[in-house]
Design an enzyme around this catalytic site. Structure first.
Site, PDB file in Angstrom:
ATOM      1  CG  LEU A  13      -2.019  -0.998   1.338  1.00  0.00           C
ATOM      2  CD1 LEU A  13      -2.658  -0.952   2.718  1.00  0.00           C
ATOM      3  CD2 LEU A  13      -3.062  -0.719   0.267  1.00  0.00           C
ATOM      4  CG  ASP A  14      -0.063   4.870  -2.072  1.00  0.00           C
ATOM      5  OD1 ASP A  14      -0.378   5.577  -1.102  1.00  0.00           O
ATOM      6  OD2 ASP A  14      -0.819   4.674  -3.041  1.00  0.00           O
ATOM      7  CE  LYS A  15       5.187   9.530   3.986  1.00  0.00           C
ATOM      8  NZ  LYS A  15       6.169  10.615   3.744  1.00  0.00           N
ATOM      9  NE  ARG A  20      -2.590   6.807  -3.540  1.00  0.00           N
ATOM     10  CZ  ARG A  20      -3.234   7.600  -2.690  1.00  0.00           C
ATOM     11  NH1 ARG A  20      -3.771   8.727  -3.122  1.00  0.00           N
ATOM     12  NH2 ARG A  20      -3.342   7.277  -1.410  1.00  0.00           N
ATOM     13  CB  SER A  54      -2.865   3.656   0.528  1.00  0.00           C
ATOM     14  OG  SER A  54      -2.918   4.312  -0.717  1.00  0.00           O
TER      15      SER A  54
END
Length: 238
Positions: A101-103, A189, A105
């Site tokens: 999960l990106d930073k 995104r 999220s």
């Protein structure tokens, strides 16, 4: 047992990651460098990586409700990492996040030291879907949703969700549910951006049929491999 499987059981990484370590000449069996991932280990063999002996460790499985602001990694020079959120009892286990999960999220994230399990979860052949809730910066129309569902060609690659649905929640027509079958980096995104939207909040709500319901943000829960598989395959509120 094959060498690459043994390394994965020792928590060195996924089987594919273990194959790279082997190919780099970092693995010795009874003092001799072995470059074949499929090498069959003799009983009682001493295996070392970078000179350090390795042995299969107890497999641990942790479910985390990741908050925003943490990087899905075991170390980072600039940002806090998800392993910092785990209780001290897990400090001696080399846990790593399964997928990313990106930073910014949030939501469900599995951490484990079981490389084979991680590979099974991530491999497309297992058909494990991921469901996300995304808050867009402006209202989305049904026409936009149809375009999203049909798939978007981005930098020569077609990204297509399994499903996209507008949620009946305030602010109206800005919350969407997006279901994905593959784990392309920042996929939600990227697709939203291609349609002219920015994602203001992104939460992974489901892994397979396991749904986030009770686990507070930043909290974690230890599970067995069997419990986790049953939750993913048959459903559970966590």
């Amino acid at each position: 047992m094959r060498l690459n499987r043994y390394l994965a059981l020792c928590g060195v990484g996924s089987r594919r990651g273990a194959e790279k370590i082997i190919a780099d000449g970092r693995v010795r069996v009874d003092g001799k460098v072995v470059l074949l991932p499929a090498f069959r280990l003799p009983e009682g063999a001493l295996v070392t990586v970078d000179g350090a002996p390795i042995r299969p460790e107890e497999m641990r499985y942790v479910l985390l409700n990741k908050p925003a602001g943490y990087v899905c990694s075991v170390s980072d020079k600039f940002d806090p990492v998800v392993t910092e959120l785990l209780p001290e009892e897990f400090a001696n286990y080399r846990l790593f996040p399964v997928g990313r999960l990106d930073k910014e999220s949030e939501g469900l994230l599995i951490l484990t030291n079981d490389g084979i399990f991680a590979q099974e979860i991530l491999h497309p052949s297992k058909g494990i879907l991921r469901e996300y809730r995304a808050l867009l910066d402006r209202e989305i129309t049904r026409k936009d949703v149809r375009r999203w569902r049909d798939g978007l060609c981005i930098e020569g690659r077609t990204l297509k969700p399994v499903h996209v649905l507008i949620e009946e929640e305030e602010p109206r027509n800005r919350w969407v549910t997006v279901v994905l079958a593959e784990g392309v980096k920042r996929e939600v995104r990227i697709m939203a951006k291609a349609l002219g939207f920015n994602v203001q909040s992104l939460i992974r709500r489901k892994i397979g049929k396991m749904e986030l319901a009770h686990l507070p943000t930043g909290a974690c829960r230890a599970m067995t491999r069997g419990e986790l598989w049953r939750a993913i395959r048959h459903g559970a509120l966590v």
